[in-house]
Design an enzyme around this catalytic site. Structure first.
Site, PDB file in Angstrom:
ATOM      1  N   GLU A 135      34.180  27.499 -10.630  1.00 18.17           N
ATOM      2  CA  GLU A 135      32.968  27.984  -9.979  1.00 18.17           C
ATOM      3  C   GLU A 135      33.111  28.097  -8.461  1.00 18.17           C
ATOM      4  O   GLU A 135      32.154  28.466  -7.770  1.00 18.17           O
ATOM      5  CB  GLU A 135      31.788  27.088 -10.344  1.00 18.17           C
ATOM      6  CG  GLU A 135      31.426  27.199 -11.820  1.00 18.17           C
ATOM      7  CD  GLU A 135      30.200  26.402 -12.193  1.00 18.17           C
ATOM      8  OE1 GLU A 135      29.881  25.425 -11.491  1.00 18.17           O
ATOM      9  OE2 GLU A 135      29.565  26.759 -13.192  1.00 18.17           O
ATOM     10  N   HIS A 182      22.782  21.043 -10.244  1.00 18.39           N
ATOM     11  CA  HIS A 182      21.830  21.357 -11.310  1.00 18.39           C
ATOM     12  C   HIS A 182      20.597  20.459 -11.187  1.00 18.39           C
ATOM     13  O   HIS A 182      20.278  19.703 -12.110  1.00 18.39           O
ATOM     14  CB  HIS A 182      22.475  21.147 -12.682  1.00 18.39           C
ATOM     15  CG  HIS A 182      23.713  21.947 -12.909  1.00 18.39           C
ATOM     16  ND1 HIS A 182      24.605  21.672 -13.927  1.00 18.39           N
ATOM     17  CD2 HIS A 182      24.230  23.028 -12.257  1.00 18.39           C
ATOM     18  CE1 HIS A 182      25.611  22.529 -13.894  1.00 18.39           C
ATOM     19  NE2 HIS A 182      25.406  23.356 -12.886  1.00 18.39           N
ATOM     20  N   HIS A 221      26.680  23.436  -4.830  1.00 22.07           N
ATOM     21  CA  HIS A 221      26.182  23.880  -6.136  1.00 22.07           C
ATOM     22  C   HIS A 221      25.851  22.658  -6.965  1.00 22.07           C
ATOM     23  O   HIS A 221      26.651  21.724  -7.073  1.00 22.07           O
ATOM     24  CB  HIS A 221      27.233  24.724  -6.864  1.00 22.07           C
ATOM     25  CG  HIS A 221      26.895  24.962  -8.307  1.00 22.07           C
ATOM     26  ND1 HIS A 221      25.676  25.460  -8.719  1.00 22.07           N
ATOM     27  CD2 HIS A 221      27.615  24.737  -9.442  1.00 22.07           C
ATOM     28  CE1 HIS A 221      25.664  25.553 -10.037  1.00 22.07           C
ATOM     29  NE2 HIS A 221      26.826  25.110 -10.499  1.00 22.07           N
ATOM     30  N   GLY A 234      36.684  18.819 -13.089  1.00 23.77           N
ATOM     31  CA  GLY A 234      36.745  17.695 -14.012  1.00 23.77           C
ATOM     32  C   GLY A 234      36.557  16.323 -13.407  1.00 23.77           C
ATOM     33  O   GLY A 234      36.996  15.331 -13.992  1.00 23.77           O
ATOM     34  N   HIS A 293      21.203  28.220 -15.288  1.00 20.96           N
ATOM     35  CA  HIS A 293      22.411  27.511 -14.857  1.00 20.96           C
ATOM     36  C   HIS A 293      22.119  26.399 -13.849  1.00 20.96           C
ATOM     37  O   HIS A 293      22.337  25.232 -14.136  1.00 20.96           O
ATOM     38  CB  HIS A 293      23.402  28.524 -14.275  1.00 20.96           C
ATOM     39  CG  HIS A 293      24.719  27.965 -13.891  1.00 20.96           C
ATOM     40  ND1 HIS A 293      25.762  28.734 -13.435  1.00 20.96           N
ATOM     41  CD2 HIS A 293      25.187  26.695 -13.873  1.00 20.96           C
ATOM     42  CE1 HIS A 293      26.800  27.971 -13.167  1.00 20.96           C
ATOM     43  NE2 HIS A 293      26.470  26.728 -13.415  1.00 20.96           N
TER      44      HIS A 293
END
Length: 262
Positions: free
Chosen positions: A82, A103, A101, A52, A164
């Site tokens: 994750e 996107h 990780h 968050g 994803h």
């Protein structure tokens, strides 16, 4: 991990995670609270990003310390769900000490399309990344995600997560982050050459062998070997089974390795 390896300190790990968080955020590789980063600081310890929180606005005190079984050892915040992906990478690949990780838009678009990054068009991509496969779709935050990436953690340097995002790892956080940058750059080149210009000249088997040799001299033993389309004619030849195609590709890979040994 070899006994001679020296892990970085907790303080340095937390500071580096914040620095890399700012980089992925400023590169537009994440939006809002997306993404997560971790660094291994002991044989059974990692520091990771909290859930968050935007990766561009983190402070060292926000980080969470965990063991490789997923137990929180230190920190007031909760880790991202994750983080299971990160833990699986460390469990499968003893050389990995950092995981990123994110996107990145272009690479994630390939992940959404289910297209791996395996075209031998860029020397830098072959040396730094190799082939980047697509892991099967898994619901984010579930045990399905680490299970889906497990087959790729040891032999590759990065993986696309179907529908994803992307995951990269390395022998240190800089290498893991640079692989994410290289991944997005590679995906952008493939987008331009294959889908906009609609023409690309692939490297030959011999040229690929030379690059694999360079990669090995850099101490990189992972990444796989991209095979030029000219050597994969069987893929577009009707009547051949998937098993036969796999055998042909394997044969070409063996020939590349022979050239490297020479």
């Amino acid at each position: 991990m070899a006994d001679s390896y020296t892990y970085i300190s907790d303080k340095e790990a937390k500071e580096l995670i914040c620095e890399m968080g700012r980089r992925v955020y400023n590169k537009n590789f994440v939006a809002a609270n997306d993404g997560n980063i971790s660094i291994k600081t002991g044989d059974n310890e990692i520091w990771t990003t909290p859930t968050g929180v935007s990766k561009g606005f983190m402070a060292p005190g926000m980080m969470v310390k965990m063991d490789l079984s997923g137990n929180v050892l230190e920190g007031a915040n909760k880790p991202s769900s994750e983080v299971k992906m990160h833990l699986r990478v460390y469990q499968e690949n003893p050389e990995a000490t950092a995981v990123v990780h994110a996107h990145p838009p272009v690479a994630t678009s390939f992940a959404i399309a289910g297209i791996g990054l395996d075209k031998p068009v860029s020397p830098e991509a072959i040396v730094l990344l190799g082939k980047v496969p697509v892991a099967p779709y898994a619901t984010p935050g579930t045990q399905e995600v680490p299970d889906s990436i497990a087959p790729y953690c040891k032999d590759y340097n990065a993986v696309l997560l179907a529908n994803h995002g992307a995951l990269t790892w390395g022998r240190n956080i800089t290498e893991a982050y640079f692989r994410m940058e290289s991944l997005e750059h590679y995906a952008l080149m493939l987008l331009y050459s294959n889908h906009i210009i609609q023409k690309s000249n692939e490297l030959t088997t011999g040229q690929i062998a030379e690059l694999i040799s360079i990669r090995e001299k850099m101490g990189i033993q992972t990444g796989g070997i991209p095979v030029p389309n000219s050597e994969r004619k069987a893929e577009t030849t009707a009547g051949l089974s998937g098993e036969m195609i796999e055998l042909i590709v394997k044969k070409v890979t063996e020939e590349v390795l022979k050239n490297v040994i020479k």
